[in-house]
Design an enzyme around this catalytic site. Structure first.
Site, mmCIF file in Angstrom:
data_model
loop_
_atom_site.group_PDB
_atom_site.id
_atom_site.type_symbol
_atom_site.label_atom_id
_atom_site.label_comp_id
_atom_site.label_asym_id
_atom_site.label_seq_id
_atom_site.Cartn_x
_atom_site.Cartn_y
_atom_site.Cartn_z
ATOM 1 N N ASP A 19 0.807 -1.219 0.000
ATOM 2 C CA ASP A 19 0.000 0.000 0.000
ATOM 3 C C ASP A 19 0.843 1.274 0.000
ATOM 4 O O ASP A 19 2.054 1.229 0.191
ATOM 5 C CB ASP A 19 -0.973 -0.001 1.201
ATOM 6 C CG ASP A 19 -0.326 -0.525 2.483
ATOM 7 O OD1 ASP A 19 0.913 -0.530 2.561
ATOM 8 O OD2 ASP A 19 -1.061 -0.938 3.392
ATOM 9 N N ASN B 175 -7.630 -2.703 14.451
ATOM 10 C CA ASN B 175 -9.024 -2.971 14.066
ATOM 11 C C ASN B 175 -9.131 -4.177 13.120
ATOM 12 O O ASN B 175 -10.173 -4.437 12.542
ATOM 13 C CB ASN B 175 -9.648 -1.724 13.406
ATOM 14 C CG ASN B 175 -8.929 -1.316 12.132
ATOM 15 O OD1 ASN B 175 -7.986 -1.977 11.697
ATOM 16 N ND2 ASN B 175 -9.386 -0.239 11.516
ATOM 17 N N HIS C 27 -7.392 -4.563 10.330
ATOM 18 C CA HIS C 27 -7.103 -4.316 8.900
ATOM 19 C C HIS C 27 -5.840 -5.060 8.452
ATOM 20 O O HIS C 27 -4.921 -5.302 9.224
ATOM 21 C CB HIS C 27 -7.061 -2.824 8.556
ATOM 22 C CG HIS C 27 -5.865 -2.062 9.003
ATOM 23 N ND1 HIS C 27 -5.922 -0.753 9.424
ATOM 24 C CD2 HIS C 27 -4.553 -2.395 9.090
ATOM 25 C CE1 HIS C 27 -4.717 -0.336 9.734
ATOM 26 N NE2 HIS C 27 -3.865 -1.316 9.548
ATOM 27 N N GLU D 253 -9.830 -1.870 5.396
ATOM 28 C CA GLU D 253 -10.417 -1.531 6.689
ATOM 29 C C GLU D 253 -11.731 -2.288 6.895
ATOM 30 O O GLU D 253 -12.388 -2.672 5.924
ATOM 31 C CB GLU D 253 -10.711 -0.017 6.721
ATOM 32 C CG GLU D 253 -9.479 0.871 6.556
ATOM 33 C CD GLU D 253 -8.682 1.048 7.841
ATOM 34 O OE1 GLU D 253 -8.634 0.112 8.664
ATOM 35 O OE2 GLU D 253 -8.104 2.136 8.014
HETATM 36 C C1 F6R Z 1 1.456 -1.494 6.175
HETATM 37 C C2 F6R Z 1 0.135 -2.078 6.317
HETATM 38 C C3 F6R Z 1 -0.635 -2.036 7.602
HETATM 39 C C4 F6R Z 1 0.177 -2.377 8.828
HETATM 40 C C5 F6R Z 1 -0.681 -2.287 10.077
HETATM 41 C C6 F6R Z 1 0.105 -2.536 11.337
HETATM 42 O O1 F6R Z 1 1.943 -1.680 4.860
HETATM 43 O O2 F6R Z 1 -0.321 -2.575 5.361
HETATM 44 O O3 F6R Z 1 -1.713 -2.915 7.490
HETATM 45 O O4 F6R Z 1 0.696 -3.668 8.696
HETATM 46 O O5 F6R Z 1 -1.282 -1.029 10.153
HETATM 47 O O6 F6R Z 1 0.986 -1.475 11.548
HETATM 48 P P1 F6R Z 1 2.130 -1.569 12.628
HETATM 49 O O7 F6R Z 1 3.075 -2.608 12.192
HETATM 50 O O8 F6R Z 1 2.772 -0.205 12.625
HETATM 51 O O9 F6R Z 1 1.468 -1.911 13.932
#
Ligand code: F6R
Length: 242
Positions: free
Chosen positions: A67, A136, A138, A143
């Site tokens: 992403d 959450n 995701h 989301e």
């Molecule tokens: C990042 C991504 C997100 C993260 C998620 C967890 O490319 O796709 O889904 O993996 O937000 O973020 P952290 O690792 O910072 O807790």
């Protein structure tokens, strides 16, 4: 679904790095699916270390990231392209021209998404996809919602994600509210998936995932539909779930 419980973050990072190393040893032209965020940073440090020691050669791999924020170009220090260059690509012997991150500056994001999926398909799909997970549930920036999207698409970030990501910005107002993300259909096409669970704030959503529920309200539960998922989880998270 295989669950690997590790003592700590270092061990998680090492385990994931060993799995990537194996993949690249078996197929030096492997397509690696990569993530950003704080979770994979330790993994990237391990890979840099292994590469420097000559234990793994990235010269023929291709990488595709999950992403990117909409409106940030690759020189912006908050962009995911910048993150990947800075945390991994600048320190290993990968050919940068074969590192792909969705373009958050594309004029037509829908078209960019379609082209991104086409590129992944042309590459023969992703051999191993690294994932983190949001509080959450995701996965990438898919989301929780009533419906999810299969292909790479534009999405609005939820309040909880904006709040979580604001730790990387000076003020919460600076956090982009939209992103381009691989969809769960594309992610589930990966041959192998490694989900890294770091932090006890992820315990609730991971509990639901491990219960075998499948719901769009917790996108991580879609991983229950894949045949080769390894979840590497810190012991302190597992203690809250079991
Ligand atoms: C990042 C991504 C997100 C993260 C998620 C967890 O490319 O796709 O889904 O993996 O937000 O973020 P952290 O690792 O910072 O807790």
């Amino acid at each position: 679904m295989k669950v690997v419980i590790v003592e700590n973050y270092k061990e998680m990072s090492k385990k994931a790095a060993d799995m990537i190393k194996e993949t690249v040893k078996e197929n030096p032209e492997a397509v690696l699916g990569l993530a950003t965020g704080s979770t994979p940073e330790g993994l990237y440090n391990e890979l840099i270390d292994m590469n420097k020691k000559g234990e793994v050669d990235f010269s023929n791999v291709t990488t595709v990231n999950l992403d990117e924020y909409i409106g940030l170009d690759g020189n912006n220090t908050q962009s995911y392209r910048y993150f990947m260059n800075n945390k991994l690509f600048d320190h290993i012997n990968v050919n940068k021209e074969r590192t792909f991150v969705p373009n958050g500056m594309a004029e037509n994001i829908e078209e960019e998404g379609k082209n991104y999926d086409k590129k992944i398909d042309e590459l023969g799909g992703i051999d191993v996809q690294i994932l983190g997970i949001g509080v959450n549930g995701h996965i990438a920036f898919n989301e929780p919602d009533d419906v999810l999207t299969a292909g790479t698409h534009k999405t609005k970030l939820t309040k909880s994600t904006i709040e979580a990501n604001s730790r990387f910005f000076d003020t919460i107002e600076e956090v982009p509210t939209e992103a381009i993300t691989m969809g769960l259909g594309q992610i589930l096409k990966s041959k192998k998936i490694i989900l890294l669970v770091k932090g006890i704030n992820k315990a609730e959503v991971v509990r639901e995932l491990l219960q075998g529920v499948i719901t769009t309200k917790n996108p991580s539960t879609m991983l229950n539909m894949h045949r080769d998922v390894t979840i590497i989880m810190e012991k302190e998270v597992y203690e809250l779930i079991k």
